[in-house]
Design a protein around this motif. Sequence first.
Motif: not given
Length: 206
Positions: A63, A68-69, A71-73, A75-76, A87
């Motif tokens: 990862r 980071q954006v 990875r955030d998507v 995770d969201w 997850t």
Amino acid sequence: RLLFVDWKVLSSKSSEAIPNEKYPTTPFIMPTLQGHTRTAFLVFFASHIPITFVVDGQAFIPRHYYPQVMRDVVDWYAITFKDKLMTYPFQPWFTALVGIEVLFQVPFFFLAIYALLHQSKNCENSNALIRGDSLFRSLCIVYGSSTATTLIPIFASIFTNQDTTVGEKAILCSFYLPYIIFPLWLVVIAVCEDNVFGTKMAKKSE
């Protein structure tokens, strides 16, 4: 006795006529990779490539290689739709399946797009690698059957997740459903047709 013979003759004639006149039989024609079917598979393969690298690939590729954006998507998505497969940390068996997708399916996606865009009506003048009656047909069967098989444990994981409701399971299944429908559809076409593009070998002039 005469009436019996006449009735027997008439009944035999009528039984022969009914299937031909009232119930004609027409051979079933399997849709091949042409027209709307071709367009649907082009969209499927073309959209699958970025999804594999941007979303699914995070379960296989380390990862820290992702911004980071991105990875955030992911995770969201995993939190919002309660997709425990996406997850972090990812389950080893799911990581292995995504590895198959990245290493083996993605190259087939590029080949399939090229074949769909460059299919030729004259098979004798086509590249053997993308001919609908040659190696490409065999690859369609291999890809479709293997991919559909990998979806079985994924659906099993969704259905047995006790932390999600029936509605949440249905939503998750709708996300994964195209990735079993299209591969199975491709297998059916390749198995039922000698040429997945529906074209016939051009006859050599004598």
